[in-house]
Scaffold this motif. Structure first.
Motif, short mmCIF file in Angstrom:
data_model
loop_
_atom_site.label_atom_id
_atom_site.label_comp_id
_atom_site.label_asym_id
_atom_site.label_seq_id
_atom_site.Cartn_x
_atom_site.Cartn_y
_atom_site.Cartn_z
N VAL A 314 -4.39 -10.78 42.88
CA VAL A 314 -3.52 -9.52 42.67
C VAL A 314 -3.74 -8.48 43.29
O VAL A 314 -4.96 -8.25 43.93
N VAL A 315 -2.85 -7.88 44.24
CA VAL A 315 -2.86 -7.00 45.39
C VAL A 315 -3.38 -5.66 44.76
O VAL A 315 -3.02 -5.20 43.75
N GLY A 316 -4.37 -5.30 45.48
CA GLY A 316 -5.01 -3.62 44.94
C GLY A 316 -6.05 -3.78 44.14
O GLY A 316 -6.44 -2.91 43.90
N THR A 317 -6.49 -4.98 43.96
CA THR A 317 -7.57 -5.32 43.04
C THR A 317 -8.55 -6.36 43.00
O THR A 317 -7.99 -7.08 44.10
N ILE A 318 -9.56 -6.50 42.65
CA ILE A 318 -10.42 -7.74 42.67
C ILE A 318 -10.71 -8.32 41.24
O ILE A 318 -10.85 -7.49 40.09
N PHE A 319 -10.53 -9.48 41.16
CA PHE A 319 -10.76 -10.15 39.75
C PHE A 319 -12.14 -9.85 39.01
O PHE A 319 -13.52 -10.41 39.92
N ASP A 320 -12.39 -8.84 38.35
CA ASP A 320 -13.66 -8.83 37.60
C ASP A 320 -14.36 -10.07 36.90
O ASP A 320 -15.34 -10.30 36.93
N ARG A 321 -13.43 -10.81 36.30
CA ARG A 321 -13.99 -12.28 35.90
C ARG A 321 -12.92 -13.16 36.19
O ARG A 321 -11.56 -12.98 36.12
N ALA A 322 -13.21 -14.21 36.85
CA ALA A 322 -12.61 -15.53 37.08
C ALA A 322 -13.15 -16.67 36.37
O ALA A 322 -14.32 -17.10 36.92
N TRP A 323 -12.38 -17.40 35.66
CA TRP A 323 -12.94 -18.63 34.75
C TRP A 323 -12.25 -19.61 35.46
O TRP A 323 -10.91 -19.93 35.37
N LEU A 324 -12.88 -20.22 36.54
CA LEU A 324 -12.18 -21.16 37.48
C LEU A 324 -12.06 -22.49 36.84
O LEU A 324 -12.82 -23.07 36.05
N ASN A 325 -10.83 -23.12 37.35
CA ASN A 325 -10.54 -24.34 36.58
C ASN A 325 -10.33 -24.54 35.15
O ASN A 325 -10.54 -25.54 34.44
N GLY A 326 -10.25 -23.28 34.71
CA GLY A 326 -10.09 -23.10 33.03
C GLY A 326 -11.55 -23.42 32.46
O GLY A 326 -11.42 -23.73 31.13
N ASP A 327 -12.58 -23.43 33.17
CA ASP A 327 -13.91 -23.76 32.56
C ASP A 327 -14.30 -22.30 31.76
O ASP A 327 -14.62 -21.48 32.63
N MET A 328 -14.17 -22.43 30.64
CA MET A 328 -14.43 -21.10 29.69
C MET A 328 -16.00 -20.67 29.53
O MET A 328 -16.30 -19.96 28.82
N THR A 329 -16.81 -21.92 30.04
CA THR A 329 -18.19 -21.58 29.74
C THR A 329 -19.11 -20.41 30.80
O THR A 329 -20.02 -20.03 30.51
N ARG A 330 -18.19 -20.34 31.88
CA ARG A 330 -18.89 -19.34 32.91
C ARG A 330 -17.80 -18.92 33.80
O ARG A 330 -16.66 -19.34 33.66
N PHE A 331 -18.12 -17.76 33.96
CA PHE A 331 -16.99 -17.09 35.12
C PHE A 331 -17.78 -16.52 36.23
O PHE A 331 -18.93 -16.20 36.44
N GLN A 332 -16.90 -16.26 37.34
CA GLN A 332 -17.05 -15.61 38.61
C GLN A 332 -16.78 -14.23 38.49
O GLN A 332 -15.87 -13.93 37.92
N GLN A 333 -17.69 -13.51 39.32
CA GLN A 333 -17.31 -12.00 39.46
C GLN A 333 -16.91 -11.58 40.85
O GLN A 333 -17.55 -11.87 41.55
#
Ligand SMILES: [Cu+2]
Length: 387
Positions: A314-333
């Motif tokens: 998303v242009v103009g921002t940064i992902f506050d949370r990213a659940w990679l590969n649809g793994d909903m047990t943890r996210f990256q910031q």
């Protein structure tokens, strides 16, 4: 070519001459023959060297001329085996894009109850995939590609019924299921229905698609969609939730004068004419998704392919949370771009405070050029974006 010298002729007088003269004459003849052979060999070598020089020089000459000489440019195009219809829209494209009703990206609510019944009817229908560009799809849910978004909660059971209203066998493969595919994902004959159940035990965002051979053709013809399995334990609050399904289209014509169908050679070569979010090029540029400043927006992204990944950004921002590969047990910031593989999914949160138009793209920019771009309009703003 070298002309072979005439065979040495003995003078009539030499017949009566001594054997020494005959030997000399024979030797001279052999010498002439050897020289002739050597000359031929040398000329052949020269020919080969000239051919090699010509071959080495040709591309260089073509490259230097390509920008200036029409014959060189058309020669290059003629040399390509596949024709591209990228960017070819109807003359009144802007008007058609404005009139297009965008695929509703809003995540539907989770139905109540333990058993969620989903019924999709496959139909062969012609849809628009870009302004004035029509394509003959095989479509789940009878309304084009993607098929309807299925949303359930972890622990619920999905009862899926597929009715085949098309002309050939089809099937449906849910990536969210743990189930014997030879049973559940079996082909359904035209005019027939098939029902199977699976428990949605693994939270995430998943692809579903037709798994009938050749799968490449069935997905390329629009047989894909997303199922969101929300975790039993609530995620951080989101104010808006959108589903984006990335895919690509391979056309055997421009689709403007008459509807296009699949070009299997281009699908095999991964040479799309259009790449889209939710099946229609640039639809959320003309009709942006919306949010208010300070809201958290959650994107559920699936890359349906059939072959290409999407590199979500998303242009103009940064992902506050990213659940990679649809793994909903943890996210990256604090993540800028995430590759979502063909056949995979991921979930993203952004919280944008400043009003503006924020493009969401596949940051593999060939995809943006082919239509995989949209806008998130935060607040009451007007104008357009250059991306
Ligand atoms: Cu199919």
């Amino acid at each position: 070519m070298a002309s072979y010298p005439a065979p040495p002729r003995r003078p009539t007088a030499s017949r009566t001459a001594g054997s020494g003269a005959a030997v000399v004459a024979t030797l001279l003849g052999i010498l002439v023959a050897v020289l002739a052979v050597a000359a031929v060999v040398l000329m052949q070598a020269a020919d080969e060297a000239r051919d090699e020089a010509k071959a080495a020089g040709t591309p260089k000459a073509a490259t230097s001329m390509a920008g200036h000489d029409h014959s060189a440019a058309s020669n290059t195009a003629t040399a390509l085996p596949l024709e591209s219809f990228a960017g070819k829209t109807a003359a009144n494209a802007a008007e058609l894009a404005a009139a297009h009703v965008p695929y509703d990206a809003t995540l539907p609510a989770v139905p109540s109850g333990d058993l969620i019944k989903v019924h999709m009817t496959l139909k062969d229908i012609t849809v628009e995939i870009a302004p004035g560009v029509r394509y003959n799809t095989w479509a789940f849910g009878g309304h084009g590609a993607p098929g309807p978004v299925v949303h359930v909660r972890q622990g619920q059971t999905v009862e899926m019924t597929l009715t085949n209203g098309g002309a050939i066998p089809h099937s449906i493969d849910f990536h969210a299921a743990r189930i014997a595919p030879d049973v559940a994902f079996r082909d359904v004959a035209p005019g027939e229905s098939f029902t199977f159940r699976f428990k949605a035990g693994d939270p995430g965002v998943y692809m579903y698609h037709c798994g009938t051979k050749p799968v490449l053709a069935h997905i390329a013809n629009g047989m894909y969609g997303a199922i969101v399995v929300s975790p039993a334990a609530a995620l951080p609050k989101a104010d808006r939730e959108y589903v984006l399904i990335a895919s690509e289209w391979y056309l055997n014509g421009d689709g403007v004068s008459r509807p296009a169908s699949l070009d299997m050679a281009k699908a095999r070569a991964a040479m799309p004419d259009w790449t889209t979010f939710n099946g229609y090029a640039n639809q959320y540029v003309t009709h942006p998704l919306t949010a208010k400043p300070g809201e958290t927006v959650r994107f559920y992204v699936v890359a349906a392919g059939p072959t290409l990944d999407t590199n979500f950004h998303v242009v103009g921002t940064i992902f506050d949370r990213a659940w990679l590969n649809g793994d909903m047990t943890r996210f990256q910031q604090g993540v800028q771009t995430v590759a979502v593989p063909a056949g995979g999914g991921a979930v993203f949160d952004v919280k944008i405070d400043e009003p503006g138009l924020y493009p969401f793209v596949s940051h593999a920019f060939a995809h943006v050029d082919l239509g995989q771009v949209g806008l998130l309009k935060v607040g009451e703003v007007t104008g357009t974006m250059s991306h």
